[in-house]
Enzyme design. Structure first.
Site, PDB file in Angstrom:
ATOM      1  N   ASP A   1      -2.694  14.458   7.221  1.00 57.08           N
ATOM      2  CA  ASP A   1      -1.952  13.091   6.586  1.00 57.08           C
ATOM      3  C   ASP A   1      -0.933  13.440   5.756  1.00 57.08           C
ATOM      4  OD1 ASP A   1      -1.713  10.154   5.926  1.00 57.08           O
ATOM      5  OD2 ASP A   1      -3.382  10.033   4.725  1.00 57.08           O
TER       6      ASP A   1
ATOM      7  N   GLU B   1       0.720  -1.273   0.103  1.00 58.38           N
ATOM      8  CA  GLU B   1       0.136  -0.143   0.049  1.00 58.38           C
ATOM      9  C   GLU B   1       0.945   1.232  -0.075  1.00 58.38           C
ATOM     10  OE1 GLU B   1      -3.468  -0.339   2.413  1.00 58.38           O
ATOM     11  OE2 GLU B   1      -3.490   1.891   2.716  1.00 58.38           O
ATOM     12  N   ARG B   2       0.629   2.072  -0.776  1.00 54.57           N
ATOM     13  CA  ARG B   2       1.632   3.336  -1.276  1.00 54.57           C
ATOM     14  C   ARG B   2       2.888   2.894  -1.311  1.00 54.57           C
ATOM     15  NH1 ARG B   2      -2.906   5.800  -2.519  1.00 54.57           N
ATOM     16  NH2 ARG B   2      -4.492   5.927  -0.940  1.00 54.57           N
TER      17      ARG B   2
ATOM     18  N   GLU C   1       4.128   9.032  -0.462  1.00 53.07           N
ATOM     19  CA  GLU C   1       2.511   9.057  -1.013  1.00 53.07           C
ATOM     20  C   GLU C   1       1.925  10.381  -1.421  1.00 53.07           C
ATOM     21  OE1 GLU C   1      -0.033   7.827   2.038  1.00 53.07           O
ATOM     22  OE2 GLU C   1      -1.975   8.212   0.766  1.00 53.07           O
TER      23      GLU C   1
ATOM     24  N   ARG D   1      -1.926   3.502  16.978  1.00 52.74           N
ATOM     25  CA  ARG D   1      -1.821   4.574  16.063  1.00 52.74           C
ATOM     26  C   ARG D   1      -3.334   5.479  16.453  1.00 52.74           C
ATOM     27  NH1 ARG D   1      -2.475   4.140  10.489  1.00 52.74           N
ATOM     28  NH2 ARG D   1      -0.768   5.323   9.483  1.00 52.74           N
TER      29      ARG D   1
ATOM     30  N   ASN E   1      -3.354  -1.773   7.658  1.00 58.01           N
ATOM     31  CA  ASN E   1      -4.729  -2.340   7.354  1.00 58.01           C
ATOM     32  C   ASN E   1      -4.632  -3.816   7.051  1.00 58.01           C
ATOM     33  OD1 ASN E   1      -6.035   0.405   7.159  1.00 58.01           O
ATOM     34  ND2 ASN E   1      -4.794   0.318   5.292  1.00 58.01           N
TER      35      ASN E   1
ATOM     36  N   GLU F   1     -10.470   4.588   9.392  1.00 60.66           N
ATOM     37  CA  GLU F   1     -10.713   4.357   7.942  1.00 60.66           C
ATOM     38  C   GLU F   1     -11.333   2.936   7.640  1.00 60.66           C
ATOM     39  OE1 GLU F   1      -6.947   4.953   6.139  1.00 60.66           O
ATOM     40  OE2 GLU F   1      -7.524   7.180   5.980  1.00 60.66           O
TER      41      GLU F   1
ATOM     42  N   TRP G   1     -13.788  13.039   2.882  1.00 62.98           N
ATOM     43  CA  TRP G   1     -12.577  12.685   3.518  1.00 62.98           C
ATOM     44  C   TRP G   1     -12.364  13.964   4.611  1.00 62.98           C
ATOM     45  CZ3 TRP G   1     -10.863   7.649   3.448  1.00 62.98           C
ATOM     46  CH2 TRP G   1     -11.277   6.849   2.448  1.00 62.98           C
TER      47      TRP G   1
END
Lengths: 648, 648
Positions: free
Chosen positions: B332, B127-128, B360, B286, B169, B253, B511
């Protein structure tokens, strides 16, 4: 137990079957299609006790046509397909009239090709599919069985006679459909379709000769390429019965094509046409060719021009077993576009109209959007001039237009399918009206949108539900247009998904889809002073489209840049028109929901629940569109709503 | 043959190994980490012929520290890890100075935790991730071998002592990492990491007790849940050696968390902390908790407030083996944000700073963006007031701040990794500077961005290349900021991919990321008159941030709505500032390309080619940003560029 429904078709079988007798058919033939017709009548027809229905062949009738005499219970048919369509016509009338069908006919189809294009992938997904997964493919395999048979029955009942089962974007496994990996399964599938008189078509990868043939090019004039296709087509037609031919998307959105080899589209199409000619095959060649790597800064290039610019020079160059398939508008299935100028422009080319009942840009089978009114506008459009004769799109694709040279039987109409493996086939129950309506309209373009909607509702939800749902269907396209994209400018959708608003979503992108809004106004100048697109429509329409006073107002922003403070024919300013229509669109959705609430307890609970669930989502979507579009233009123009309503 | 490179590390082994002698270590121990240090010195160190290097234990030194005397070739170390860091320090100095290392030290790490967070998925994707696929996972399996060993060597060489190998995630297979399906493979991987003194951490699925444990809830106060975790953690720690603990993304999220059960974040973290306490385990929790289903119409809810609002009330509630991991800014990882007010706000809670070296939002390892200057700003930020003492973020995470109660050893800094299986590990060669720099800075927060860049370049591309590349690295963050998002407003990126411009891409979305531009101005009012976010920073900063004259100008639009015609401190209007910086940004990229062209023939051809290929893409991206941002604001404001440059 089948986990899918029969939509508008009768699904209760008779306890006692009626007798059906056939006359005039060659007794030595197998008559599989005729058997389908007799079976349908026997199992679902409602006739007096001990009655005998007579199916009589009359080969002087035009292909696929039929007539019915209710006194003698005699169905006269041109051929076996005519028998199927006649049988379903009787069942339809019986269902609508609660028992007996009146006499009708002769009923003669307006279009030789009445086709569905499925964009199904072999992994089971469906590109732009909103009704579940594919019922043709799963995990790289071909499915067959009861669902396919019921599919054939459903679409044949409204006159569909040809289907393309795989996505026009042919990649991976799908390239191998024309190889022995799939012959046996395709053959079985094709046999099922053929029971209902439906010819199987496949979408073709133009570069298959490289991808699976091992050649190093796909130049349509290369002898190696030509002979590869000849041999391959021989094998394919020998192994797959009832194969009608192929649909090809070439030189489009990354798909390979003849342009790579500095050849014309006609060179590519004709090469394939030659390879399938011997087997009676047809090549259907899409005209959706445009530059999808455009620079948004460039205001000269116009995607709307691309179809005409790429094909008009090849008019008359195509083999007689090639049909060009042309989308209804010059862009891509927006809620409002002008009609493609290719229909009027091509004079010596076989053509098919392509419409989309998959609601890609028109609500994705969440929002109600009955598309038959849109299709009627397209079919009724005069390509030469508003007052001309024999020049409508309907006449052109029916090979009845003046000044157009068409190969007999080589024209028609295709729809991108809205079907999937959901129990109701189309996700939204109301979207069935688009499937039903497309078939009926393709068969008889003189039917009105209202007639079709009435027929549909009377069969499936008669009575009070019909009364409530009819006006909702008939106004739904206008409602959708009100809360989405104003005055023909198009797009403003979320990139990639194409559902929901994103006013600037495509504005700075490479797809050639711009509205050019700034703080003063919005719209694209497509007059000669702009991109020059209007001139593709010929002198009469050019004059109309280029004149802001004469231009159909619903297309105003497609053809002109207009200031927010300019007045429309209503006397309203453009900006106020945008605000008002967006508030109206949402109000109309709310009113529709209210109306449908009155059907609780009247519609079957399951159907009611499914419809209301989608209405809730439509309302949410409509509000998003209203608020985003209004806020966008308010923030840009600084001009407040005259009525002081909430804009964010 | 390895198909990956060694970056800044020496990769030519000595023909003749030097001798290394160790003193003071318990002779009965296995000393695997110490052996790594001696091996590195033997194989890569450059010492006089017949020299003997001495590694001496001095357990009075602070953990992980070391010092070197070049006269006696004596490396004094606090522990085995200190020996590894000391050995790499010697190798670094030898490489920089072309042979001999000067004396140094004592070198004491500022942060106990110096961690990498890999967002690697078990299917091998990242991811990213912008540097290829995962080297930890492939097709649901765990990889091990030379690449992992070289990974450990690479990151230990800059002082990394803990790594999380899987994406925060946690779904699918990754939930099963804490089950016997993976114990053996994890154990082997952990052993490899441990050779370089690196502790293994895993990201945890907070709902694992439901997903793989079969429980019907994950309430942290439920006895069943508590005992499931206790038993599971016993098993996990018994089976995986060198396991440091877990990283948890909860209530974020779409990830499950204690909020589902009306429990606090502390309830969730402490429940897990209790389960791992017996094994010395740490729970890193987190703070990236916010409402990602926001209504864009709502101007009261402010995502920037969410971290503080969700966690400040639990200050002091966390177990001593819990660390809260807090992103540097309240949003972010944008190119410019204020520092998260949680650092100053939490007084009785263990904290770790989370930064992102995966680019990112900062160019995705295509655009050059050396991030150490940004990290230095964050570390040097005074949380109480600009002129306060003992209140910087660096001091807080090093447990040296005044008025903060921190468990010794339970704080530090983590970076979201920019690594993948590309040959050069980071996709972009210049992005290696972020990996290198993060490690060095985490160890020694007093190093300047320039010192670190010089060190890096001197080891990998010394001489002329260093001269050319140093100013490019040092100005790259400012350049990127110029051509992208003005004055701290953030976002304006393409949704989902987060690369390239889309000014309104997140403006009407859920968002919580809005710029609120209209025809008059742009920016978010975060004063008390607006969302009230500024007050989270305490009275001194509130006063500064709320005053447009005092507010750091680079954050002006983060805190204030400003009119296009308002003047900045430069005397320019806001709109002219936007235009000018965007033209400047592109010019700077062009100038950088020109500079780098002078390195053709000086840099290895492969490296030069890779760098230039990305520079071309950066230039394309920079122009897209320039033209889209300028066009957007020109079309909205109607105010032309004073210099009459091309705006579309």
């Amino acid at each position: 137990m089948k986990n899918w429904e029969q939509c508008w078709l009768p699904d209760e079988e008779n306890r006692e079957e009626c007798a059906v007798r056939c006359e005039g058919f060659d007794p030595s033939g197998s008559h599989r299609v005729l058997s389908t017709a007799t079976e349908e009548l026997k199992r679902y027809g409602r006739f007096p006790k001990d009655a005998e229905v007579l199916i009589v062949l009359d080969d002087k009738l035009p292909p696929e046509s039929y007539a019915y005499d209710s006194g003698t219970l005699k169905l006269t048919v041109a051929d076996e397909r005519g028998a199927v369509y006649g049988a379903f016509h009787i069942l339809r009338e019986q269902k609508i009239h609660g028992g007996t069908s009146p006499s009708f006919g002769p009923c003669i189809p307006d279009n030789p090709f009445r086709m569905l294009n499925h964009w199904d992938n072999m992994d089971g997904s469906i590109e732009r599919g909103y009704a579940g997964l594919s019922f043709f493919f799963k995990d790289g395999r071909i499915l067959n069985g009861d669902r396919i048979r019921d599919y054939a029955r459903l679409v044949a009942s409204v006159g569909i006679n040809a289907v393309v089962i795989n996505n026009v974007n042919v990649k991976g496994d799908a390239t191998w459909l024309i190889s022995d990996r799939y012959y046996r399964d395709l053959s079985e599938l094709s046999n099922t379709l053929s029971l209902y008189g439906i010819r199987l078509f496949l979408s073709l990868n133009y570069a298959a000769c490289m991808d699976i043939g091992g050649l190093d090019n796909a130049d349509p004039l290369d002898p190696g390429v030509i002979s590869w296709w000849k041999e391959r087509m021989k094998e394919v037609f020998e192994n797959i019965p009832n194969l009608g031919g192929f649909l090809v998307k070439a030189d489009s959105e990354g798909r390979p094509g003849p342009f790579t080899y500095q050849r014309t589209q006609a060179d590519g199409a004709n090469m394939l046409a030659e390879a399938v000619r011997e087997y009676g095959g047809t090549i259907i060649w899409r005209c959706f060719v445009y530059n999808c790597m455009q620079d948004w800064r460039d205001r000269k290039t116009d995607r709307a021009r691309a179809g005409y610019d790429n094909f008009i020079g090849t008019d008359g160059d195509y083999a007689d077993n090639v049909i060009l398939q042309i989308k209804n508008g010059p862009m891509d299935f927006q809620i409002r576009e002008p009609v493609s100028p290719l229909f009027g422009g091509l004079k010596k080319t076989n053509m098919m109209l392509e419409v989309q009942i998959a609601q890609e840009y028109t609500g994705q089978q969440i929002d109600v959007c009955y598309l038959i009114p849109l299709f009627k506008e397209v079919l009724g459009y005069h390509t030469e001039a508003p007052d001309a004769e024999g020049d409508t799109v309907a006449e052109i694709i029916a090979a009845k237009a003046k000044g157009h040279r068409v190969t007999p039987g080589m024209s028609g109409i295709a729809a991108v399918s809205n079907m999937g493996d959901d129990p109701n086939w189309t996700g939204s129950d109301l979207a069935q009206a688009n499937l039903y309506g497309f078939g009926r309209l393709a068969f008889d373009t003189s039917l009105s949108a209202e007639q079709i909607a009435r027929e549909f509702l009377a069969q499936i939800w008669p009575g009070k539900a019909e009364e409530v749902l009819l006006p909702i269907l008939l106004t739904s396209r206008a409602t959708y247009e009100k809360y989405t994209v104003p005055l023909g400018i198009g797009w403003m959708v979320r990139p990639a998904t194409h559902y929901g608003p994103s006013v600037d979503g495509y504005e700075y992108d490479r797809w050639g889809t711009y509205h050019r809004a700034d703080h003063l106004g919005v719209g694209v100048d497509r007059t000669d002073a702009g991109t020059g697109y209007a001139a593709q429509h010929g002198p009469a329409w050019k004059k109309i489209y280029e004149d802001t006073d004469a231009c159909p107002e619903e297309l105003l922003l497609f053809f002109h840049r207009v200031l927010y403070t300019d007045r429309l024919r209503s006397g309203k300013t453009l900006i106020q028109h945008i605000y008002d229509t967006h508030f109206e669109g949402v109000s109309e959705v709310e009113a529709n929901m209210e109306s449908i609430r009155s059907l609780e307890g009247i519609l079957p609970e399951k159907i009611y629940g499914r419809i209301m669930e989608r209405m809730e989502r439509q309302l949410y979507n409509a509000k998003e569109w209203r608020d985003q579009v209004n806020s966008y233009f308010f923030r840009k123009s600084g001009i407040p709503d005259e009525q002081g309503r909430m804009i964010y």
